[in-house]
Design a protein around this motif. Structure first.
Motif, PDB file in Angstrom:
ATOM      1  N   ALA A  50       0.825  -1.206   0.000  1.00 37.93           N
ATOM      2  CA  ALA A  50       0.000   0.000   0.000  1.00 37.93           C
ATOM      3  C   ALA A  50       0.861   1.258   0.000  1.00 37.93           C
ATOM      4  CB  ALA A  50      -0.927  -0.007   1.213  1.00 37.93           C
ATOM      5  N   ILE A  51       1.945   1.242   0.740  1.00 38.52           N
ATOM      6  CA  ILE A  51       2.843   2.406   0.767  1.00 38.52           C
ATOM      7  C   ILE A  51       3.466   2.628  -0.606  1.00 38.52           C
ATOM      8  CG2 ILE A  51       5.051   3.264   1.666  1.00 38.52           C
ATOM      9  CD1 ILE A  51       4.235   2.057   4.392  1.00 38.52           C
ATOM     10  N   THR A  52       3.904   1.553  -1.236  1.00 43.78           N
ATOM     11  CA  THR A  52       4.543   1.705  -2.554  1.00 43.78           C
ATOM     12  C   THR A  52       3.536   2.045  -3.649  1.00 43.78           C
ATOM     13  OG1 THR A  52       4.438  -0.676  -2.998  1.00 43.78           O
ATOM     14  CG2 THR A  52       6.463   0.175  -1.982  1.00 43.78           C
ATOM     15  N   SER A  53       2.237   1.935  -3.360  1.00 43.27           N
ATOM     16  CA  SER A  53       1.231   2.284  -4.365  1.00 43.27           C
ATOM     17  C   SER A  53       1.025   3.789  -4.486  1.00 43.27           C
ATOM     18  CB  SER A  53      -0.107   1.608  -4.043  1.00 43.27           C
ATOM     19  OG  SER A  53      -0.747   2.258  -2.948  1.00 43.27           O
ATOM     20  N   VAL A  54       1.531   4.559  -3.519  1.00 42.92           N
ATOM     21  CA  VAL A  54       1.418   6.012  -3.586  1.00 42.92           C
ATOM     22  C   VAL A  54       2.381   6.513  -4.670  1.00 42.92           C
ATOM     23  CG1 VAL A  54       1.695   8.181  -2.314  1.00 42.92           C
ATOM     24  CG2 VAL A  54       0.788   6.160  -1.151  1.00 42.92           C
ATOM     25  N   PRO A  55       1.856   7.235  -5.649  1.00 38.69           N
ATOM     26  CA  PRO A  55       2.724   7.700  -6.742  1.00 38.69           C
ATOM     27  C   PRO A  55       3.872   8.579  -6.247  1.00 38.69           C
ATOM     28  CG  PRO A  55       0.411   7.992  -7.316  1.00 38.69           C
ATOM     29  CD  PRO A  55       0.452   7.601  -5.866  1.00 38.69           C
ATOM     30  N   LYS A  56       5.053   8.325  -6.774  1.00 36.26           N
ATOM     31  CA  LYS A  56       6.245   9.102  -6.389  1.00 36.26           C
ATOM     32  C   LYS A  56       6.059  10.590  -6.676  1.00 36.26           C
ATOM     33  CE  LYS A  56       9.177   5.750  -5.271  1.00 36.26           C
ATOM     34  NZ  LYS A  56       9.278   5.438  -3.879  1.00 36.26           N
ATOM     35  N   LEU A  74       2.551  11.808   6.908  1.00 40.73           N
ATOM     36  CA  LEU A  74       1.269  11.934   7.606  1.00 40.73           C
ATOM     37  C   LEU A  74       0.155  12.501   6.739  1.00 40.73           C
ATOM     38  CD1 LEU A  74       2.477  13.186  11.110  1.00 40.73           C
ATOM     39  CD2 LEU A  74       1.546  10.931  10.531  1.00 40.73           C
ATOM     40  N   ARG A  75       0.483  13.424   5.851  1.00 42.47           N
ATOM     41  CA  ARG A  75      -0.558  14.112   5.074  1.00 42.47           C
ATOM     42  C   ARG A  75      -0.794  13.531   3.687  1.00 42.47           C
ATOM     43  NH1 ARG A  75       0.785  20.412   6.554  1.00 42.47           N
ATOM     44  NH2 ARG A  75       0.433  20.200   8.787  1.00 42.47           N
ATOM     45  N   ILE A  76       0.207  12.917   3.122  1.00 42.03           N
ATOM     46  CA  ILE A  76       0.095  12.423   1.746  1.00 42.03           C
ATOM     47  C   ILE A  76       0.078  10.897   1.693  1.00 42.03           C
ATOM     48  CG2 ILE A  76       1.105  12.472  -0.574  1.00 42.03           C
ATOM     49  CD1 ILE A  76       0.127  15.245   0.479  1.00 42.03           C
ATOM     50  N   VAL A  77       1.106  10.273   2.268  1.00 43.00           N
ATOM     51  CA  VAL A  77       1.282   8.822   2.131  1.00 43.00           C
ATOM     52  C   VAL A  77       0.298   8.047   3.008  1.00 43.00           C
ATOM     53  CG1 VAL A  77       2.920   6.922   2.398  1.00 43.00           C
ATOM     54  CG2 VAL A  77       3.693   9.105   1.477  1.00 43.00           C
ATOM     55  N   LEU A  78       0.210   8.383   4.286  1.00 42.46           N
ATOM     56  CA  LEU A  78      -0.605   7.601   5.216  1.00 42.46           C
ATOM     57  C   LEU A  78      -2.082   7.528   4.835  1.00 42.46           C
ATOM     58  CD1 LEU A  78      -0.522   5.881   7.759  1.00 42.46           C
ATOM     59  CD2 LEU A  78      -0.925   7.969   9.087  1.00 42.46           C
ATOM     60  N   PRO A  79      -2.748   8.634   4.491  1.00 43.58           N
ATOM     61  CA  PRO A  79      -4.175   8.516   4.124  1.00 43.58           C
ATOM     62  C   PRO A  79      -4.413   7.583   2.940  1.00 43.58           C
ATOM     63  CG  PRO A  79      -3.608  10.816   4.511  1.00 43.58           C
ATOM     64  CD  PRO A  79      -2.320  10.038   4.520  1.00 43.58           C
ATOM     65  N   GLN A  80      -3.520   7.657   1.942  1.00 40.58           N
ATOM     66  CA  GLN A  80      -3.688   6.778   0.784  1.00 40.58           C
ATOM     67  C   GLN A  80      -3.332   5.335   1.123  1.00 40.58           C
ATOM     68  OE1 GLN A  80      -2.446   8.530  -3.092  1.00 40.58           O
ATOM     69  NE2 GLN A  80      -1.702  10.210  -1.791  1.00 40.58           N
ATOM     70  N   THR A  81      -2.337   5.162   1.980  1.00 37.46           N
ATOM     71  CA  THR A  81      -1.925   3.820   2.391  1.00 37.46           C
ATOM     72  C   THR A  81      -3.044   3.116   3.137  1.00 37.46           C
ATOM     73  OG1 THR A  81       0.400   4.460   2.500  1.00 37.46           O
ATOM     74  CG2 THR A  81      -0.257   2.539   3.791  1.00 37.46           C
ATOM     75  N   VAL A  82      -3.679   3.830   4.046  1.00 34.49           N
ATOM     76  CA  VAL A  82      -4.769   3.229   4.826  1.00 34.49           C
ATOM     77  C   VAL A  82      -5.880   2.770   3.900  1.00 34.49           C
ATOM     78  CG1 VAL A  82      -6.581   3.741   6.505  1.00 34.49           C
ATOM     79  CG2 VAL A  82      -4.242   4.459   6.958  1.00 34.49           C
ATOM     80  N   ARG A  83      -6.250   3.618   2.976  1.00 32.48           N
ATOM     81  CA  ARG A  83      -7.340   3.291   2.060  1.00 32.48           C
ATOM     82  C   ARG A  83      -7.027   2.054   1.220  1.00 32.48           C
ATOM     83  NH1 ARG A  83      -8.875   6.001  -3.225  1.00 32.48           N
ATOM     84  NH2 ARG A  83     -10.959   5.216  -3.598  1.00 32.48           N
ATOM     85  N   VAL A  84      -5.789   1.953   0.764  1.00 38.32           N
ATOM     86  CA  VAL A  84      -5.396   0.819  -0.079  1.00 38.32           C
ATOM     87  C   VAL A  84      -5.192  -0.449   0.751  1.00 38.32           C
ATOM     88  CG1 VAL A  84      -3.540  -0.041  -1.587  1.00 38.32           C
ATOM     89  CG2 VAL A  84      -4.396   2.284  -1.858  1.00 38.32           C
TER      90      VAL A  84
END
Length: 158
Positions: A50-56, A74-84
């Motif tokens: 999930a973390i690596t799915s966040v676009p660079k 906290l603001r960019i990676v974590l919200p998207q990681t949780v969702r995925v």
């Protein structure tokens, strides 16, 4: 190593194998340890994915705006990681609930061990095991419903 071996083998190594090198576990701690380590191995892989799915590009854009590494996380990676990660983590947890039936193999009194005792006493194999199947189905149905609620909740935030 953990994801490449069956949970039953891991239970046996912890409960039956480790005493040969002087590490003793009672049934409950052995079961909890085996299930925790097994779940952690699968959960960590789900979170890593999930973390690596966040676009660079999003991370680079946040850094170019002057955000610190912790702010980016906290603001960019974590919200998207949780969702995925939620679907995979909940799927792993539901599988873990079903795998608890293996705990009876190391003498932990659970649903399967209780069912086996009733079968040996009353010889009603089909009826008793069908009841166990219905109970597990009920648990997994409730957890699946809960998973959909959690996924829906987190999909509104990203």
């Amino acid at each position: 190593m953990i994801r490449g071996t069956p949970l039953l083998v891991q239970l046996y190594i912890i409960y039956f194998g480790l005493p040969s090198i002087g590490i003793l576990f009672d049934p409950w701690p052995a079961g909890i340890f085996a299930f925790a380590v097994n779940f952690a191995a699968y959960a960590s892989e789900s979170i890593r994915g999930a973390i690596t799915s966040v676009p660079k590009g999003q991370i680079e854009a946040a850094e170019s705006l002057g955000m610190s590494s912790s702010q980016v996380f906290l603001r960019i990676v974590l919200p998207q990681t949780v969702r995925v990660a939620i679907p995979a983590l909940m799927g792993n947890f539901i599988s873990l609930v079903k795998q608890t039936s293996l705990a009876s193999t190391v003498t932990i009194m659970d649903l399967m061990l209780t069912a086996n005792r009733y079968v040996s006493r009353y010889y009603e194999t089909m009826l008793i095991y069908l009841e166990v199947a219905v109970i597990y189905l009920l648990f997994t149905t409730i957890l699946t419903w809960l998973q959909h609620k959690v996924e829906k909740h987190f999909s509104t935030y990203v």
